[in-house]
Motif scaffolding. Structure first.
Motif, mmCIF file in Angstrom:
data_model
loop_
_atom_site.group_PDB
_atom_site.id
_atom_site.type_symbol
_atom_site.label_atom_id
_atom_site.label_comp_id
_atom_site.label_asym_id
_atom_site.label_seq_id
_atom_site.Cartn_x
_atom_site.Cartn_y
_atom_site.Cartn_z
ATOM 1 N N TYR A 130 0.832 -1.206 0.000
ATOM 2 C CA TYR A 130 0.000 0.000 0.000
ATOM 3 C C TYR A 130 0.868 1.258 0.000
ATOM 4 O O TYR A 130 0.660 2.182 -0.800
ATOM 5 C CB TYR A 130 -0.916 -0.027 1.224
ATOM 6 N N ASP B 261 -3.452 -6.486 -8.125
ATOM 7 C CA ASP B 261 -4.661 -6.745 -7.334
ATOM 8 C C ASP B 261 -4.770 -5.757 -6.168
ATOM 9 O O ASP B 261 -5.859 -5.266 -5.858
ATOM 10 C CB ASP B 261 -4.654 -8.177 -6.801
ATOM 11 N N TYR B 262 -3.651 -5.489 -5.504
ATOM 12 C CA TYR B 262 -3.657 -4.513 -4.402
ATOM 13 C C TYR B 262 -4.085 -3.132 -4.906
ATOM 14 O O TYR B 262 -4.897 -2.444 -4.269
ATOM 15 C CB TYR B 262 -2.263 -4.406 -3.774
ATOM 16 N N GLU C 174 -5.918 -2.397 -7.526
ATOM 17 C CA GLU C 174 -7.310 -2.383 -7.927
ATOM 18 C C GLU C 174 -8.248 -2.505 -6.722
ATOM 19 O O GLU C 174 -9.329 -1.916 -6.697
ATOM 20 C CB GLU C 174 -7.557 -3.506 -8.942
ATOM 21 N N SER C 175 -7.824 -3.247 -5.701
ATOM 22 C CA SER C 175 -8.671 -3.443 -4.522
ATOM 23 C C SER C 175 -8.729 -2.204 -3.631
ATOM 24 O O SER C 175 -9.746 -1.940 -2.988
ATOM 25 C CB SER C 175 -8.154 -4.634 -3.701
ATOM 26 N N TYR C 176 -7.638 -1.459 -3.567
ATOM 27 C CA TYR C 176 -7.552 -0.320 -2.646
ATOM 28 C C TYR C 176 -7.447 1.019 -3.379
ATOM 29 O O TYR C 176 -6.934 1.994 -2.834
ATOM 30 C CB TYR C 176 -6.356 -0.499 -1.701
ATOM 31 N N CYS D 149 -12.168 0.659 -12.772
ATOM 32 C CA CYS D 149 -11.075 0.065 -12.008
ATOM 33 C C CYS D 149 -9.814 0.891 -12.262
ATOM 34 O O CYS D 149 -9.787 1.744 -13.160
ATOM 35 C CB CYS D 149 -10.836 -1.395 -12.394
#
Length: 556
Positions: free
Chosen positions: A199, A227-228, A230-232, A282
């Motif tokens: 992060y 993935d990190y 896109e997720s956060y 996204c």
């Protein structure tokens, strides 16, 4: 300042590349000189005296007198080194111990000295020189790098020698200049929490719309980084706007305070990213940084399976392999983008090759680099400044050509990483090729897969365990497993012959969502470092996937 620094490092790298190219014209003399210099340097070590290597004057004498031995032979010497005893395998002081991942075998400790570190760094510089040339040809300009690898040590030996993954040692032992090439502070790599580290590195990187390089030890880790992001995305954009780090993030307080001092509010950049997120639904790395020059990550072996998922996150960004190396040794240097081939790193080790017909021999006859043939597989041996002599790491490489006089090799698979229902010896390389083709044929991306053997039958069935990506469905699983069988026969002659009357038909097992995340966590719980974790795609361990929920099982 950063552009001046990058220009300086590039100039050094290009010079090292030119020196290496000159050496490739003189393979035999370069290799001979490397070996004889090493033997002279280490002749008075404990192992050097045991084998009387100071008396060895030629390559032929070396191959006649020194046996090919596994890591188990070196283990007692490693114990002495970890206890603080000097001059055991290396005449130079041991400054670090590489800890192998232990994904496919027991963990090992590998001594690192300033001299061995310098040899590895030299190959890295050669690779950077090739990369600079390849990027320039494409008209791409390289900026700073986003890298999320941890720099946390695994610990210290009783004598105070630090140890940990090779990537940790590489980063910690890098000089000051190389620590400045990151788009984020070097401190950002110090968090022990994976989410916090990713992060914070992403947060600093998002400040810059012109990111140059994205680095990851393995392709699957590059996908995790995506993935990190896109997720956060929402949380990262908000923190970018305010110049703060989310309070819910599990970040060590002193580290948080230090990093927040280096952050500044970026409301305009945050607004632009929010527009992209709203328009696209996204935030991928390609959308966040359209300027990424390349991705640096491992190539060869099973990497191609993961590269099929790269376009969705990275577009057509080229991929560069850097160096082909392990905790024990450096073997090759990549010379171009989107290429699995490496030039033998003749300035980093002395190499020998075991031809396939000698693989079962206790002390096999070897070939020198100038004797290998294009198109043939070999097990590669190395003698280097980490204290190994004629060491068989178990890697199988294929010789695909020559760069002037020097072999060009491609890593294929680990020699002992085999799967046999009877005696067919299926490799990870075989099944990865098959599964990559099936993903395209059935237009169904896989989260991951692992081929194992059934427990009850003799001979056992192949169990093709797959987990689908979220939102996808396999409409014809019966045909899928039939095509697996057909394609494996096409590329693996021994399997095709033994499938006629010895090996029973394979079975497809569709695992529940999150299954391979559970497997990954099990491996992490065993102490395997996250940055070096590789999920095996074949396993003879009948309990490797035990306890996972099988949603459907189909026989070919």
């Amino acid at each position: 300042m950063s552009s001046i620094l990058l220009s300086l490092l590039t100039t050094i790298a290009v010079r090292r590349k030119e020196e290496f190219i000159a050496q490739t014209h003189h393979l035999e003399s370069v290799q001979n000189q490397f070996l004889l210099t090493l033997l002279k340097t280490y002749q008075n070590t404990v192992l050097g005296q045991k084998w009387k290597i100071g008396e060895i004057k030629t390559v032929e004498q070396f191959r006649d007198r020194i046996p090919i031995l596994p890591y188990s032979f070196y283990h007692p010497y490693m114990e002495q080194i970890s206890q603080g005893q000097a001059n055991i395998l290396t005449s130079d002081p041991v400054v670090y111990l590489n800890l192998t991942s232990g994904t496919t075998s027991k963990k090992k400790l590998i001594p690192v000295t300033k001299r061995s570190r310098k040899k590895r760094q030299l190959v890295n510089q050669v690779a950077q020189g090739f990369l600079a040339e390849a990027i320039q040809k494409r008209g791409i300009s390289l900026g700073k790098m986003l890298l999320t690898s941890s720099v946390k040590l695994a610990g210290y030996t009783q004598s105070g020698i630090p140890y940990g993954p090779v990537s940790v040692g590489d980063l910690r032992l890098s000089n000051f200049l190389y620590k400045q090439i990151f788009v984020h502070p070097y401190q950002a790599l110090q968090s022990s929490d994976s989410l916090a580290r990713h992060y914070v590195c992403l947060l600093f990187a998002l400040q810059y719309p012109y990111l140059g390089v994205l680095g990851a030890n393995f392709p699957v880790l590059a996908l995790r980084l995506a993935d990190y992001l896109e997720s956060y995305a929402e949380e990262l954009i908000e923190d970018l706007k305010t110049g703060t780090i989310a309070p819910w993030l599990p970040l060590e307080p002193p580290l948080r305070a230090s990093l927040e001092k280096q952050l500044k509010p970026q409301p305009q950049r945050a607004a632009r990213l929010r527009e992209i997120l709203k328009a696209e639904g996204c935030l991928t790395p390609q959308l966040a940084w359209s300027s990424i020059g390349c991705i640096v990550t491992a190539r060869g072996g099973t990497s191609s399976f993961y590269f099929q998922r790269f376009p969705a996150h990275f577009g057509d960004t080229p991929v560069f392999g850097g160096i082909y190396a392990s905790a024990e040794a450096t073997f090759g240097v990549y010379s171009d983008l989107n290429d699995d081939h490496t030039i033998l790193a003749i300035n980093s080790g002395f190499y020998e090759f075991i031809p396939q017909e000698q693989w079962e021999a206790e002390q096999p006859k070897t070939l020198l680099p100038q004797e290998v043939k294009v198109g043939q597989p070999y097990r590669i041996l190395v003698t280097n400044y980490n204290g190994f002599y004629r060491y068989d790491i178990g890697d199988v490489v294929e010789v695909v050509g020559f760069y002037h006089q020097t072999p060009i090799i491609t890593f294929r698979y680990r020699y002992k990483g085999l799967l046999s229902s009877t005696t067919e010896k299926t490799t990870e390389y075989h099944v990865t090729q098959v599964m990559g083709q099936l993903q395209q044929e059935f237009s169904v991306p896989l989260e991951s897969f692992c081929v194992t053997l059934s427990e009850q039958e003799i001979p056992p069935h192949y169990l093709v365990n797959i987990e689908l990506r979220p939102g996808y469905r396999l409409n014809n699983p019966e045909y899928f497993v039939t095509r697996f069988d057909d394609k494996l026969k096409q590329i693996h002659t021994s399997y095709a012959l033994k499938r006629k009357d010895q090996v029973p038909p394979p079975r497809l097992r569709i695992l529940a969502p999150g299954s391979f995340a559970q497997v990954r966590q099990r491996l992490l719980d065993r102490g395997i470092p996250e940055s070096h974790l590789k999920l095996p795609h074949i396993s003879e361990d009948r309990q490797f996937l035990a306890g996972l929920n099988v949603e459907q099982e189909i026989t070919a």
